[in-house]
Write a protein that holds these residues in place. Structure first.
Motif, PDB file in Angstrom:
ATOM      1  N   LEU A   6       0.852  -1.184   0.000  1.00 19.61           N
ATOM      2  CA  LEU A   6       0.000   0.000   0.000  1.00 19.61           C
ATOM      3  C   LEU A   6       0.886   1.231   0.000  1.00 19.61           C
ATOM      4  O   LEU A   6       2.088   1.148   0.211  1.00 19.61           O
ATOM      5  CB  LEU A   6      -0.921  -0.008   1.218  1.00 19.61           C
ATOM      6  N   MET A  21      -9.776  -3.329   5.608  1.00 25.25           N
ATOM      7  CA  MET A  21      -9.615  -3.384   4.157  1.00 25.25           C
ATOM      8  C   MET A  21     -10.097  -4.734   3.650  1.00 25.25           C
ATOM      9  O   MET A  21      -9.703  -5.771   4.158  1.00 25.25           O
ATOM     10  CB  MET A  21      -8.147  -3.193   3.776  1.00 25.25           C
ATOM     11  N   THR A  24      -9.859  -7.866  -2.763  1.00 23.07           N
ATOM     12  CA  THR A  24     -10.467  -7.730  -4.080  1.00 23.07           C
ATOM     13  C   THR A  24     -10.560  -9.121  -4.694  1.00 23.07           C
ATOM     14  O   THR A  24      -9.553  -9.831  -4.738  1.00 23.07           O
ATOM     15  CB  THR A  24      -9.601  -6.827  -4.987  1.00 23.07           C
ATOM     16  N   GLU A  32      -8.940  -4.985 -13.175  1.00 22.99           N
ATOM     17  CA  GLU A  32      -8.429  -3.702 -12.700  1.00 22.99           C
ATOM     18  C   GLU A  32      -6.945  -3.539 -13.017  1.00 22.99           C
ATOM     19  O   GLU A  32      -6.514  -2.492 -13.502  1.00 22.99           O
ATOM     20  CB  GLU A  32      -8.643  -3.580 -11.190  1.00 22.99           C
ATOM     21  N   GLN A  93     -10.261   5.918 -14.761  1.00 20.23           N
ATOM     22  CA  GLN A  93     -10.404   4.724 -13.922  1.00 20.23           C
ATOM     23  C   GLN A  93      -9.036   4.147 -13.576  1.00 20.23           C
ATOM     24  O   GLN A  93      -8.792   3.737 -12.446  1.00 20.23           O
ATOM     25  CB  GLN A  93     -11.265   3.675 -14.642  1.00 20.23           C
ATOM     26  N   ALA A  96      -7.412   6.079 -10.839  1.00 21.25           N
ATOM     27  CA  ALA A  96      -8.025   5.730  -9.547  1.00 21.25           C
ATOM     28  C   ALA A  96      -7.500   4.383  -9.055  1.00 21.25           C
ATOM     29  O   ALA A  96      -7.286   4.188  -7.852  1.00 21.25           O
ATOM     30  CB  ALA A  96      -9.545   5.703  -9.673  1.00 21.25           C
ATOM     31  N   LEU A  97      -7.283   3.452  -9.973  1.00 20.46           N
ATOM     32  CA  LEU A  97      -6.763   2.137  -9.592  1.00 20.46           C
ATOM     33  C   LEU A  97      -5.316   2.223  -9.112  1.00 20.46           C
ATOM     34  O   LEU A  97      -4.912   1.488  -8.208  1.00 20.46           O
ATOM     35  CB  LEU A  97      -6.880   1.157 -10.760  1.00 20.46           C
ATOM     36  N   GLU A  99      -4.117   4.671  -7.446  1.00 19.17           N
ATOM     37  CA  GLU A  99      -4.291   5.115  -6.054  1.00 19.17           C
ATOM     38  C   GLU A  99      -4.693   3.937  -5.166  1.00 19.17           C
ATOM     39  O   GLU A  99      -4.143   3.749  -4.092  1.00 19.17           O
ATOM     40  CB  GLU A  99      -5.362   6.208  -5.977  1.00 19.17           C
ATOM     41  N   LYS A 100      -5.675   3.165  -5.620  1.00 13.83           N
ATOM     42  CA  LYS A 100      -6.184   2.031  -4.845  1.00 13.83           C
ATOM     43  C   LYS A 100      -5.072   1.048  -4.501  1.00 13.83           C
ATOM     44  O   LYS A 100      -4.987   0.558  -3.381  1.00 13.83           O
ATOM     45  CB  LYS A 100      -7.288   1.314  -5.630  1.00 13.83           C
ATOM     46  N   TYR A 101      -4.209   0.757  -5.475  1.00 10.75           N
ATOM     47  CA  TYR A 101      -3.154  -0.234  -5.279  1.00 10.75           C
ATOM     48  C   TYR A 101      -1.828   0.377  -4.846  1.00 10.75           C
ATOM     49  O   TYR A 101      -0.836  -0.331  -4.694  1.00 10.75           O
ATOM     50  CB  TYR A 101      -2.969  -1.069  -6.552  1.00 10.75           C
TER      51      TYR A 101
END
Length: 110
Positions: A6, A21, A24, A32, A93, A96-97, A99-101
Motif C-alpha cells: 500500500l 480493508m 479484491t 483492474e 479509472q 483511480a486504480l 491510487e487504490k493499489y
C-alpha cells in the motif's frame, strides 16, 4: 502469507483485515490491474503524455479486454489490430486504480 503493498508500506493479510480493508476478488483484480498496466505502458505517436492518442498493446487476456470494451474503458478496433485505444474514462479509472493499489504514476521530465 500474503503481503499487500500500500502507499504507506507493507501489510500482511491479517493486518490488512484488521484495518478494515477488504480483499479484491481475483477476477476483479485481473480486470483492474490489466487496465492499470495498459495505462502505465501506453504509447502514442507523439509522446507518453499525449491527451488524444493513448494506445496499449493487446497482450492481455481477450476476455478481460472484451469486458473493458463493454464497459467503455477501451476500444479494441478490428480483430487484426495489435493495440487498443484507452478512452478518457479508462484513463480516469486507471488513475483511480493506481491510487487504490498504491502505484506511483509516471512523472513528466519537462
Amino acid at each position: 502469507m500474503a503481503v499487500y503493498i500500500l502507499a504507506k508500506g507493507y501489510f500482511s493479510a491479517k493486518e490488512k483485515e484488521g484495518m478494515g480493508m477488504e480483499k479484491t476478488p481475483a477476477k476483479d483484480a485481473v480486470k483492474e490491474l490489466t487496465l492499470a498496466l495498459m495505462y502505465l505502458t501506453r504509447f502514442s505517436e507523439k509522446d507518453r503524455f499525449s491527451v488524444l492518442d493513448n494506445n496499449a498493446w493487446k497482450g492481455y487476456p481477450f476476455k478481460v479486454l472484451d469486458e473493458l470494451e463493454e464497459e467503455g474503458m477501451i476500444n479494441q478496433g478490428s480483430h487484426r489490430s495489435k493495440y487498443v485505444h484507452i478512452y478518457v474514462e479508462g484513463m480516469e479509472q486507471a488513475k483511480a486504480l493506481l491510487e487504490k493499489y498504491g502505484i506511483e504514476d509516471w512523472k513528466r521530465d519537462d
